[in-house]
Design an enzyme around this catalytic site. Structure first.
Site, PDB file in Angstrom:
ATOM      1  N   ARG A  67       0.841  -1.191   0.000  1.00  0.00           N
ATOM      2  CA  ARG A  67       0.000   0.000   0.000  1.00  0.00           C
ATOM      3  C   ARG A  67       0.875   1.241   0.000  1.00  0.00           C
ATOM      4  O   ARG A  67       1.938   1.260   0.618  1.00  0.00           O
ATOM      5  CB  ARG A  67      -0.882   0.031   1.251  1.00  0.00           C
ATOM      6  CG  ARG A  67      -2.220  -0.663   1.070  1.00  0.00           C
ATOM      7  CD  ARG A  67      -3.085  -0.449   2.289  1.00  0.00           C
ATOM      8  NE  ARG A  67      -2.470  -0.968   3.484  1.00  0.00           N
ATOM      9  CZ  ARG A  67      -1.987  -0.232   4.460  1.00  0.00           C
ATOM     10  NH1 ARG A  67      -2.085   1.081   4.419  1.00  0.00           N
ATOM     11  NH2 ARG A  67      -1.429  -0.787   5.503  1.00  0.00           N
ATOM     12  N   TYR A 195      -1.927  -3.574  -6.515  1.00  0.00           N
ATOM     13  CA  TYR A 195      -1.583  -4.379  -5.339  1.00  0.00           C
ATOM     14  C   TYR A 195      -2.527  -4.194  -4.160  1.00  0.00           C
ATOM     15  O   TYR A 195      -2.834  -3.063  -3.772  1.00  0.00           O
ATOM     16  CB  TYR A 195      -0.154  -4.061  -4.871  1.00  0.00           C
ATOM     17  CG  TYR A 195       0.437  -5.211  -4.086  1.00  0.00           C
ATOM     18  CD1 TYR A 195       1.061  -6.268  -4.748  1.00  0.00           C
ATOM     19  CD2 TYR A 195       0.346  -5.275  -2.703  1.00  0.00           C
ATOM     20  CE1 TYR A 195       1.579  -7.340  -4.039  1.00  0.00           C
ATOM     21  CE2 TYR A 195       0.863  -6.350  -1.995  1.00  0.00           C
ATOM     22  CZ  TYR A 195       1.484  -7.379  -2.669  1.00  0.00           C
ATOM     23  OH  TYR A 195       1.988  -8.446  -1.971  1.00  0.00           O
ATOM     24  N   LYS A 204      -9.624  -2.088   2.116  1.00  0.00           N
ATOM     25  CA  LYS A 204      -9.367  -0.904   2.951  1.00  0.00           C
ATOM     26  C   LYS A 204     -10.180   0.304   2.483  1.00  0.00           C
ATOM     27  O   LYS A 204     -10.641   1.098   3.292  1.00  0.00           O
ATOM     28  CB  LYS A 204      -7.877  -0.555   2.938  1.00  0.00           C
ATOM     29  CG  LYS A 204      -6.963  -1.708   3.227  1.00  0.00           C
ATOM     30  CD  LYS A 204      -7.144  -2.280   4.605  1.00  0.00           C
ATOM     31  CE  LYS A 204      -6.110  -3.348   4.839  1.00  0.00           C
ATOM     32  NZ  LYS A 204      -5.966  -3.983   6.060  1.00  0.00           N
ATOM     33  N   HIS A 224     -10.374  -2.077  11.940  1.00  0.00           N
ATOM     34  CA  HIS A 224      -9.289  -2.878  11.381  1.00  0.00           C
ATOM     35  C   HIS A 224      -8.981  -4.017  12.362  1.00  0.00           C
ATOM     36  O   HIS A 224      -7.951  -4.007  13.034  1.00  0.00           O
ATOM     37  CB  HIS A 224      -8.066  -1.963  11.185  1.00  0.00           C
ATOM     38  CG  HIS A 224      -6.963  -2.562  10.380  1.00  0.00           C
ATOM     39  ND1 HIS A 224      -5.655  -2.157  10.506  1.00  0.00           N
ATOM     40  CD2 HIS A 224      -6.971  -3.520   9.431  1.00  0.00           C
ATOM     41  CE1 HIS A 224      -4.904  -2.850   9.667  1.00  0.00           C
ATOM     42  NE2 HIS A 224      -5.670  -3.678   9.007  1.00  0.00           N
ATOM     43  N   SER A 246      -1.076  -3.334  10.032  1.00  0.00           N
ATOM     44  CA  SER A 246      -0.797  -4.300   8.968  1.00  0.00           C
ATOM     45  C   SER A 246       0.488  -5.068   9.256  1.00  0.00           C
ATOM     46  O   SER A 246       1.476  -4.487   9.714  1.00  0.00           O
ATOM     47  CB  SER A 246      -0.653  -3.561   7.637  1.00  0.00           C
ATOM     48  OG  SER A 246      -1.845  -2.871   7.349  1.00  0.00           O
ATOM     49  N   CYS A 248       1.242  -7.297  11.492  1.00  0.00           N
ATOM     50  CA  CYS A 248       1.612  -7.552  12.886  1.00  0.00           C
ATOM     51  C   CYS A 248       1.031  -8.878  13.379  1.00  0.00           C
ATOM     52  O   CYS A 248       0.994  -9.149  14.568  1.00  0.00           O
ATOM     53  CB  CYS A 248       1.155  -6.419  13.798  1.00  0.00           C
ATOM     54  SG  CYS A 248       2.109  -4.914  13.608  1.00  0.00           S
ATOM     55  N   THR A 251      -3.667 -12.244  10.869  1.00  0.00           N
ATOM     56  CA  THR A 251      -4.106 -13.496  10.254  1.00  0.00           C
ATOM     57  C   THR A 251      -3.612 -14.686  11.077  1.00  0.00           C
ATOM     58  O   THR A 251      -4.362 -15.637  11.323  1.00  0.00           O
ATOM     59  CB  THR A 251      -3.593 -13.591   8.798  1.00  0.00           C
ATOM     60  OG1 THR A 251      -3.918 -12.363   8.134  1.00  0.00           O
ATOM     61  CG2 THR A 251      -4.237 -14.742   8.066  1.00  0.00           C
ATOM     62  N   ASP A 273      -9.075  -9.395   9.316  1.00  0.00           N
ATOM     63  CA  ASP A 273      -8.612  -8.036   9.001  1.00  0.00           C
ATOM     64  C   ASP A 273      -9.620  -6.937   9.334  1.00  0.00           C
ATOM     65  O   ASP A 273      -9.235  -5.863   9.746  1.00  0.00           O
ATOM     66  CB  ASP A 273      -8.253  -7.956   7.507  1.00  0.00           C
ATOM     67  CG  ASP A 273      -7.409  -6.741   7.163  1.00  0.00           C
ATOM     68  OD1 ASP A 273      -6.531  -6.386   7.972  1.00  0.00           O
ATOM     69  OD2 ASP A 273      -7.626  -6.146   6.091  1.00  0.00           O
ATOM     70  N   SER A 364       5.060 -10.301   0.624  1.00  0.00           N
ATOM     71  CA  SER A 364       4.384 -11.273  -0.249  1.00  0.00           C
ATOM     72  C   SER A 364       3.201 -11.877   0.503  1.00  0.00           C
ATOM     73  O   SER A 364       3.204 -11.958   1.730  1.00  0.00           O
ATOM     74  CB  SER A 364       5.357 -12.360  -0.701  1.00  0.00           C
ATOM     75  OG  SER A 364       5.955 -12.995   0.408  1.00  0.00           O
ATOM     76  N   ARG A 365       2.197 -12.305  -0.249  1.00  0.00           N
ATOM     77  CA  ARG A 365       0.909 -12.638   0.365  1.00  0.00           C
ATOM     78  C   ARG A 365       0.303 -13.904  -0.197  1.00  0.00           C
ATOM     79  O   ARG A 365       0.629 -14.325  -1.300  1.00  0.00           O
ATOM     80  CB  ARG A 365      -0.083 -11.485   0.092  1.00  0.00           C
ATOM     81  CG  ARG A 365       0.364 -10.115   0.597  1.00  0.00           C
ATOM     82  CD  ARG A 365      -0.178  -9.865   1.951  1.00  0.00           C
ATOM     83  NE  ARG A 365       0.279  -8.615   2.559  1.00  0.00           N
ATOM     84  CZ  ARG A 365      -0.336  -8.057   3.603  1.00  0.00           C
ATOM     85  NH1 ARG A 365      -1.416  -8.607   4.116  1.00  0.00           N
ATOM     86  NH2 ARG A 365       0.149  -6.959   4.140  1.00  0.00           N
ATOM     87  N   TYR A 489       2.816 -16.789  18.650  1.00  0.00           N
ATOM     88  CA  TYR A 489       2.037 -17.748  17.857  1.00  0.00           C
ATOM     89  C   TYR A 489       1.045 -18.511  18.746  1.00  0.00           C
ATOM     90  O   TYR A 489       0.301 -17.907  19.496  1.00  0.00           O
ATOM     91  CB  TYR A 489       2.977 -18.667  17.072  1.00  0.00           C
ATOM     92  CG  TYR A 489       3.802 -17.899  16.066  1.00  0.00           C
ATOM     93  CD1 TYR A 489       3.225 -17.441  14.893  1.00  0.00           C
ATOM     94  CD2 TYR A 489       5.140 -17.593  16.304  1.00  0.00           C
ATOM     95  CE1 TYR A 489       3.962 -16.709  13.964  1.00  0.00           C
ATOM     96  CE2 TYR A 489       5.890 -16.850  15.381  1.00  0.00           C
ATOM     97  CZ  TYR A 489       5.289 -16.423  14.213  1.00  0.00           C
ATOM     98  OH  TYR A 489       6.014 -15.703  13.308  1.00  0.00           O
ATOM     99  N   ASN A 492       0.151 -17.688  22.302  1.00  0.00           N
ATOM    100  CA  ASN A 492      -0.623 -16.487  22.637  1.00  0.00           C
ATOM    101  C   ASN A 492      -1.990 -16.845  23.227  1.00  0.00           C
ATOM    102  O   ASN A 492      -2.641 -16.012  23.842  1.00  0.00           O
ATOM    103  CB  ASN A 492      -0.787 -15.596  21.408  1.00  0.00           C
ATOM    104  CG  ASN A 492       0.537 -14.973  20.992  1.00  0.00           C
ATOM    105  OD1 ASN A 492       1.466 -14.886  21.799  1.00  0.00           O
ATOM    106  ND2 ASN A 492       0.639 -14.555  19.741  1.00  0.00           N
TER     107      ASN A 492
END
Ligand code: SAT
Ligand code: MN
Length: 587
Positions: A67, A195, A204, A224, A246, A248, A251, A273, A364-365, A489, A492
């Site tokens: 972004r 993108y 967004k 968010h 974003s 952090c 997902t 998200d 990358s996503r 991970y 948490n």
């Protein structure tokens, strides 16, 4: 005369002059057709059909990988309505300047019309959008990220009740890249980028920037936030929503594999998200996930850190800017302990072992249908949403912020969210690792003046009979040796368990100047290798550090001038006072 939708599409076509206009219905056949088109364009390849069926790898333009906040504008009529945290352009100027870029922008290309729903078809919280775009990549992504086609068209009918979004790749030159929002008209214009959040306008642009304006007008919240359910040993599920900037780990958190499953604590996924939330008839704040897919950060994800993600992305997934192995499987840094011997990097170049720089782009996503999450909640499409018991704010903080703390009440919780900070990540163009204030993780996404946004939060608290409790977490605190203090991970869940207990009026805590912090006994730590010293450090509230923090928050608040709600100024003064008391008691 056509319907308002037909007229708007005709207008868009008159301006951008595509060679043809194609209306998208969202079918699988259409998706396959789009993939063919993409492959023919040369920046997309099909992955190993045996191990990654129906998966593709798309390589974006190297100058278009995240972004771009510096070219994102709120075009409200009055500058002060955009507030000090947004770029602003006058609507007429924006339409002239960027309109000129749209003139003929689709010449020789196909214009796709993508009607889509944000939210389940049968929910009163659902809203409709229509994106026209000349990017087949955007279309295949929208197929996954939103609910496309008939249901959306039916909902629109002859009305003008939809958010139009005009998107073109333009010439992809960053100098001619603009992402514009017209909050009064509820209109989006984006050009020059293909993108993520720049181009998938449902995400967004609509679901946060435009929706935040609608939400304020209509008495709901567009945030968010991920949404998850924590199941306890009795089988009861408690829902939580969590806001992080974003990249952090939203997902990962939403798809967490709990390390306490054996003792009956399981995490169910609802959204990763965005949360749209509205008070329900039961007096609780109810949340829906307006999206239908996840657009998650790939690097760092592996079978240990997140087996659920690894399982989800094994089919029907779009990978963007990851690397590829010799057997045409996706690969990114952190996926395996060692890089495979032969790789094609995110730009399509062959690289050999020991090459410079990452093979997958840091931003990358993967784009994956939500239904493929192994632990997708049976309520993720519930038209009534799920009742939220806890709101969690968090960011990347190497120092200062403890692992978790609970705010004293809603107003104090709003202050905690408003003062939030995080170190920047690769999700946005610019320097990585710089600390910035990012209230409620909405800094780049609030479509109006953030002082008014804080006021809306305070107002909502007064209107919800059973408001969620508000917490702050930090998985990223580091010790003096520079190492993370907390394993993160799946571990948490131990923090979520404490949050659940606090929601139920239990959970051991110490009251500190910043709020309630768990005592070391308050956290369930069996089976976890963490030293007493590290545990103490990760929970530590340092009065001197926090005095500086409080001061910085005060300075940040000055930005908002007289639109800052006095309640937040008062909370900042109370915090300073409480810290002072503790410091002088110690001194
Ligand atoms: O590119 S997106 O805005 O969709 C992802 C993110 O930055 O959160
Ligand atoms: Mn996000």
């Amino acid at each position: 005369m056509g319907t308002p939708l037909e007229e708007w599409v005709e207008d868009a076509a008159r301006k951008t002059r595509p060679k043809q206009v194609v209306w998208c219905g969202g079918s699988e056949a259409e998706a396959q057709q789009m993939v063919e088109t993409l492959v023919a364009e040369g920046r997309t390849v099909r992955l190993n059909e045996r191990t990654y069926p129906n998966c593709i790898l798309h390589r974006s333009d190297p100058s278009d990988v995240a972004r771009t906040e510096q070219v994102t504008f709120i075009c409200s009529r009055r500058k002060e309505d955009a507030g000090p945290t947004n770029n602003w352009m006058a609507p007429e100027e924006a339409k002239q300047k960027v309109g000129a870029l749209f003139d003929g922008a689709m010449a020789g290309r196909t214009m796709y019309v993508v009607p889509y729903l944000m939210g389940p078809a049968d929910s009163s919280m659902t809203r409709v959008g229509v994106e026209v775009t000349d990017s087949p990549y955007v279309v295949v992504s929208m197929h996954i990220m939103a609910r496309i086609g008939k249901a959306a068209l039916e909902r629109i009918g002859k009305t003008s009740d939809f958010v139009p979004g005009l998107h073109s790749l333009g010439d992809l030159n960053p100098k001619r890249r603009f992402v514009l929002h017209f909050p009064e008209e509820k209109l989006i214009w984006s050009i020059g980028s293909g993108y993520g959040g720049n181009a998938l306008l449902g995400k967004k642009c609509f679901a946060l920037r435009i929706a935040s304006c609608m939400a304020r007008e209509q008495g709901w919240m567009a945030e968010h936030m991920l949404i998850l359910g924590l199941e306890d040993p009795s089988g009861k599920v408690t829902y939580m929503a969590a806001a992080f900037p974003s990249a952090c780990g939203k997902t990962n958190m939403a798809m967490m594999v709990s390390t306490l499953e054996d003792s009956g604590y399981r995490v169910w996924t609802l959204g990763d998200d965005i949360a749209w939330m509205q008070p329900g008839p039961d007096g609780y704040l109810h949340a829906i996930n307006p999206e239908a897919g996840f657009f998650g950060v790939a690097p760092g994800t592996n079978a240990l850190t997140n087996p659920n993600v690894m399982a989800a992305v094994k089919r029907n997934t779009i990978f963007t800017n990851v690397a590829m192995t010799a057997s045409r499987e996706p690969w990114w840094e952190g996926m395996t302990a060692e890089a495979p011997p032969e790789l094609t990097d995110w730009q399509g170049h062959k690289v050999s072992a020991g090459a410079q720089g990452p093979a997958a782009h840091p931003n990358s996503r993967y784009t994956v249908p939500a239904r493929q999450a192994p632990r997708i909640s049976s309520h993720w499409k519930d038209p009534a949403g799920v009742p939220i018991s806890a709101i969690i704010f968090g960011g990347r903080r190497a120092r200062v912020a403890p692992l978790v703390y609970q705010s004293l009440n809603w107003q104090h919780g709003v202050f905690v969210g408003a003062g939030m900070a995080s170190e920047t990540t690769a999700a946005i163009t610019g320097e990585v690792g710089v600390r910035r204030r990012d209230p409620m993780a909405m800094l780049p996404f609030c479509g109006y003046h953030m002082g008014d946004y804080f006021r809306h939060w305070l107002e909502m608290g007064r209107r919800i009979p059973h408001p969620p409790r508000i917490f702050h977490v930090n998985w990223f605190r580091k010790g003096p040796n520079g190492k993370f203090l907390w394993p993160g991970y799946g571990e948490n869940v131990r923090v979520l368990k404490w949050i659940l207990e606090r929601v139920n009026g239990k959970g051991l805590a110490e009251e500190t100047p910043i709020g309630f912090v768990p005592t070391p006994q308050g956290l369930t730590l069996d089976g976890l290798a963490i030293s007493a010293a590290d545990l103490k450090e990760v929970l530590r509230v340092d009065a001197a550090d926090w005095q500086k923090e409080a001061e910085e928050i005060g300075t940040f608040f000055n930005k908002f001038g007289d639109r800052l709600p006095p309640e937040l100024r008062a909370e900042q003064a109370h915090l300073t006072e409480r810290l002072h008391l503790v410091a002088s008691a110690k001194g």
